[in-house]
Design an enzyme around this catalytic site. Sequence first.
Site, PDB file in Angstrom:
ATOM      1  N   TYR A  23       0.735  -1.261  -0.125  1.00 44.76           N
ATOM      2  CA  TYR A  23       0.018   0.055  -0.142  1.00 44.76           C
ATOM      3  C   TYR A  23       0.936   1.158  -0.043  1.00 44.76           C
ATOM      4  O   TYR A  23       0.616   2.332  -0.698  1.00 44.76           O
ATOM      5  CB  TYR A  23      -1.104  -0.146   1.250  1.00 44.76           C
ATOM      6  N   GLU A  24       2.050   1.033   0.711  1.00 43.11           N
ATOM      7  CA  GLU A  24       2.859   2.314   0.820  1.00 43.11           C
ATOM      8  C   GLU A  24       3.830   2.357  -0.381  1.00 43.11           C
ATOM      9  O   GLU A  24       4.802   3.351  -0.366  1.00 43.11           O
ATOM     10  CB  GLU A  24       3.419   2.429   2.230  1.00 43.11           C
ATOM     11  N   TYR A  84      -1.836  -1.516  11.148  1.00 42.35           N
ATOM     12  CA  TYR A  84      -2.538  -1.810   9.797  1.00 42.35           C
ATOM     13  C   TYR A  84      -3.701  -2.932  10.077  1.00 42.35           C
ATOM     14  O   TYR A  84      -3.409  -3.592  11.128  1.00 42.35           O
ATOM     15  CB  TYR A  84      -1.338  -2.460   9.077  1.00 42.35           C
ATOM     16  N   GLY A  91     -13.694  -0.150   8.790  1.00 47.81           N
ATOM     17  CA  GLY A  91     -14.701   0.261   9.095  1.00 47.81           C
ATOM     18  C   GLY A  91     -15.578  -0.449  10.236  1.00 47.81           C
ATOM     19  O   GLY A  91     -16.601  -0.114  10.692  1.00 47.81           O
ATOM     20  N   GLY A  93     -13.859  -0.323  13.356  1.00 50.27           N
ATOM     21  CA  GLY A  93     -13.267   0.469  14.574  1.00 50.27           C
ATOM     22  C   GLY A  93     -11.904  -0.381  15.139  1.00 50.27           C
ATOM     23  O   GLY A  93     -11.471   0.021  15.977  1.00 50.27           O
ATOM     24  N   GLY A  95      -8.771  -0.204  13.961  1.00 48.33           N
ATOM     25  CA  GLY A  95      -7.535   0.680  14.129  1.00 48.33           C
ATOM     26  C   GLY A  95      -7.668   1.604  15.385  1.00 48.33           C
ATOM     27  O   GLY A  95      -6.625   1.711  16.264  1.00 48.33           O
ATOM     28  N   TYR A 129      -5.970   9.790  12.097  1.00 56.29           N
ATOM     29  CA  TYR A 129      -5.519  10.225  13.247  1.00 56.29           C
ATOM     30  C   TYR A 129      -5.792  11.399  14.012  1.00 56.29           C
ATOM     31  O   TYR A 129      -5.970  11.508  15.125  1.00 56.29           O
ATOM     32  CB  TYR A 129      -3.840  10.057  12.654  1.00 56.29           C
TER      33      TYR A 129
END
Length: 156
Positions: A23-24, A84, A91, A93, A95, A129
């Site tokens: 992804y990065e 991650y 969606g 919660g 994270g 964040y």
Amino acid sequence: MIRIATPEDVPTILRLVRELAEYERALHEVRATEEDLRASLFGPEPRVFAHVVEHEGEVVGFALWFLSYSTWLGRHGIYLEDLYVSPHARGHGYGKTLLAELAKIADERGYGRVEWSVLDWNAPAIGFYTSLGALPQDEWTVYRLTGDALTRLAKS
């Protein structure tokens, strides 16, 4: 469900690390092996820690962290190396729950902060964040010494 990672989670954690790196746009930079992670997380004196999140019995996310120290605060902190959650499990919660667990650990142990880095183009993560009250440290620039430059300096 959030829990402390176990040695059995290592293959999944490495898979998730690779997903994150992809992804990065940096999958080609991942050198870690299962053996590396197992030694770091579960060796005789671990200095790296991980929590995982399960969704319907499958590990779908993780937080990997280690202790930092602030001379200004005179206290330890938590440096979050990776947070991650796989796209199919977002969606729910997870994270936020992982970050809340680290905040709880920091609070209970008297640590002064939880901090991490985020790529400047990762708008979804930045939005997430800031929604939690995290503030960017815009006045700081991260430097890294690695590879040949590290070796040259070490030998000088």
